[in-house]
Design a protein around this motif. Sequence first.
Motif, PDB file in Angstrom:
ATOM      1  N   LYS A  51     -10.665-100.218  -8.171  1.00 32.17           N
ATOM      2  CA  LYS A  51      -9.996-100.715  -9.376  1.00 32.17           C
ATOM      3  C   LYS A  51     -10.702-100.318 -10.670  1.00 32.17           C
ATOM      4  O   LYS A  51     -10.073-100.216 -11.715  1.00 32.17           O
ATOM      5  CB  LYS A  51      -9.849-102.225  -9.300  1.00 32.17           C
ATOM      6  CG  LYS A  51      -8.873-102.757 -10.309  1.00 32.17           C
ATOM      7  CD  LYS A  51      -8.521-104.183 -10.020  1.00 32.17           C
ATOM      8  CE  LYS A  51      -7.433-104.626 -10.961  1.00 32.17           C
ATOM      9  NZ  LYS A  51      -6.946-105.945 -10.634  1.00 32.17           N
ATOM     10  N   SER A  52     -11.973-100.042 -10.615  1.00 28.25           N
ATOM     11  CA  SER A  52     -12.686 -99.668 -11.843  1.00 28.25           C
ATOM     12  C   SER A  52     -12.264 -98.285 -12.354  1.00 28.25           C
ATOM     13  O   SER A  52     -12.532 -97.938 -13.485  1.00 28.25           O
ATOM     14  CB  SER A  52     -14.195 -99.708 -11.616  1.00 28.25           C
ATOM     15  OG  SER A  52     -14.561 -98.755 -10.641  1.00 28.25           O
ATOM     16  N   CYS A  53     -11.574 -97.519 -11.541  1.00 30.67           N
ATOM     17  CA  CYS A  53     -11.066 -96.192 -11.936  1.00 30.67           C
ATOM     18  C   CYS A  53      -9.671 -96.365 -12.535  1.00 30.67           C
ATOM     19  O   CYS A  53      -8.678 -95.980 -11.946  1.00 30.67           O
ATOM     20  CB  CYS A  53     -11.011 -95.259 -10.733  1.00 30.67           C
ATOM     21  SG  CYS A  53     -12.544 -95.084  -9.845  1.00 30.67           S
ATOM     22  N   ARG A  54      -9.584 -96.924 -13.691  1.00 31.28           N
ATOM     23  CA  ARG A  54      -8.309 -97.304 -14.298  1.00 31.28           C
ATOM     24  C   ARG A  54      -7.423 -96.136 -14.738  1.00 31.28           C
ATOM     25  O   ARG A  54      -6.230 -96.280 -14.832  1.00 31.28           O
ATOM     26  CB  ARG A  54      -8.566 -98.191 -15.513  1.00 31.28           C
ATOM     27  CG  ARG A  54      -9.024 -99.551 -15.125  1.00 31.28           C
ATOM     28  CD  ARG A  54      -8.032-100.516 -15.648  1.00 31.28           C
ATOM     29  NE  ARG A  54      -8.344-101.848 -15.216  1.00 31.28           N
ATOM     30  CZ  ARG A  54      -7.445-102.618 -14.640  1.00 31.28           C
ATOM     31  NH1 ARG A  54      -6.246-102.196 -14.414  1.00 31.28           N
ATOM     32  NH2 ARG A  54      -7.759-103.832 -14.295  1.00 31.28           N
ATOM     33  N   PRO A  66     -13.742-110.114  -7.477  1.00 30.06           N
ATOM     34  CA  PRO A  66     -12.480-110.456  -8.143  1.00 30.06           C
ATOM     35  C   PRO A  66     -11.529-109.267  -8.280  1.00 30.06           C
ATOM     36  O   PRO A  66     -10.312-109.430  -8.167  1.00 30.06           O
ATOM     37  CB  PRO A  66     -12.908-110.964  -9.522  1.00 30.06           C
ATOM     38  CG  PRO A  66     -14.325-111.383  -9.349  1.00 30.06           C
ATOM     39  CD  PRO A  66     -14.905-110.476  -8.300  1.00 30.06           C
ATOM     40  N   SER A  67     -12.052-108.080  -8.503  1.00 26.86           N
ATOM     41  CA  SER A  67     -11.179-106.902  -8.598  1.00 26.86           C
ATOM     42  C   SER A  67     -10.524-106.614  -7.254  1.00 26.86           C
ATOM     43  O   SER A  67      -9.337-106.299  -7.184  1.00 26.86           O
ATOM     44  CB  SER A  67     -11.967-105.680  -9.069  1.00 26.86           C
ATOM     45  OG  SER A  67     -12.355-105.843 -10.415  1.00 26.86           O
ATOM     46  N   CYS A  68     -11.298-106.703  -6.191  1.00 27.24           N
ATOM     47  CA  CYS A  68     -10.730-106.498  -4.857  1.00 27.24           C
ATOM     48  C   CYS A  68      -9.679-107.569  -4.560  1.00 27.24           C
ATOM     49  O   CYS A  68      -8.615-107.268  -4.035  1.00 27.24           O
ATOM     50  CB  CYS A  68     -11.818-106.517  -3.791  1.00 27.24           C
ATOM     51  SG  CYS A  68     -12.851-105.043  -3.776  1.00 27.24           S
ATOM     52  N   PHE A  69      -9.973-108.814  -4.909  1.00 25.54           N
ATOM     53  CA  PHE A  69      -9.000-109.870  -4.653  1.00 25.54           C
ATOM     54  C   PHE A  69      -7.683-109.551  -5.336  1.00 25.54           C
ATOM     55  O   PHE A  69      -6.621-109.619  -4.718  1.00 25.54           O
ATOM     56  CB  PHE A  69      -9.512-111.246  -5.115  1.00 25.54           C
ATOM     57  CG  PHE A  69      -8.505-112.319  -4.842  1.00 25.54           C
ATOM     58  CD1 PHE A  69      -8.469-112.927  -3.601  1.00 25.54           C
ATOM     59  CD2 PHE A  69      -7.575-112.685  -5.799  1.00 25.54           C
ATOM     60  CE1 PHE A  69      -7.504-113.900  -3.318  1.00 25.54           C
ATOM     61  CE2 PHE A  69      -6.611-113.645  -5.532  1.00 25.54           C
ATOM     62  CZ  PHE A  69      -6.579-114.254  -4.286  1.00 25.54           C
ATOM     63  N   ASP A  70      -7.727-109.167  -6.599  1.00 27.37           N
ATOM     64  CA  ASP A  70      -6.502-108.848  -7.330  1.00 27.37           C
ATOM     65  C   ASP A  70      -5.790-107.645  -6.715  1.00 27.37           C
ATOM     66  O   ASP A  70      -4.566-107.647  -6.561  1.00 27.37           O
ATOM     67  CB  ASP A  70      -6.809-108.585  -8.808  1.00 27.37           C
ATOM     68  CG  ASP A  70      -5.547-108.363  -9.613  1.00 27.37           C
ATOM     69  OD1 ASP A  70      -4.654-109.243  -9.577  1.00 27.37           O
ATOM     70  OD2 ASP A  70      -5.442-107.309 -10.263  1.00 27.37           O
ATOM     71  N   SER A  71      -6.540-106.624  -6.343  1.00 25.93           N
ATOM     72  CA  SER A  71      -5.939-105.437  -5.726  1.00 25.93           C
ATOM     73  C   SER A  71      -5.253-105.768  -4.409  1.00 25.93           C
ATOM     74  O   SER A  71      -4.207-105.202  -4.092  1.00 25.93           O
ATOM     75  CB  SER A  71      -7.003-104.368  -5.476  1.00 25.93           C
ATOM     76  OG  SER A  71      -7.468-103.843  -6.686  1.00 25.93           O
TER      77      SER A  71
END
Length: 127
Positions: free
Chosen positions: A33-36, A65-70
């Motif tokens: 997710k950090s690769c927007r 949290p980014s993984c959860f959202d993804s």
Amino acid sequence: MDDPDHPTIFEDMLRAIGATPVDHAERIICCGKSCRDCDLPEQMTRTILESVHAARVDAMGVICPSCFDSFDTGQIRLARKFGLGFTIPPVYFFQLLALAQGLPPAAVGLDKHKIKPENILAVMAAG
């Protein structure tokens, strides 16, 4: 702290609270997710979801949290876009830890997830 190629800390923590970690082909990659500014997050998330689905898990334990959202809202978007026929509920490790300590599912927010962890909720209701 852990072997970067074969990490075990997360699985060890899951085992310690009574969960059963399931190995799958893509277990050490992240959601990206950090690769927007590219398609990489979508590709990485889809690859992980397909791997987890093939492993026939009840839920995905996550700590980020980014993984959860993804894997929660992002999974719904991917399912619509690519016609994926599965929904794999992500659950924070901290929610699992709280459940293991006796808190009820609503107290830890499982009812707030977009993809409900039905198998976990059924076990908690029976148990």
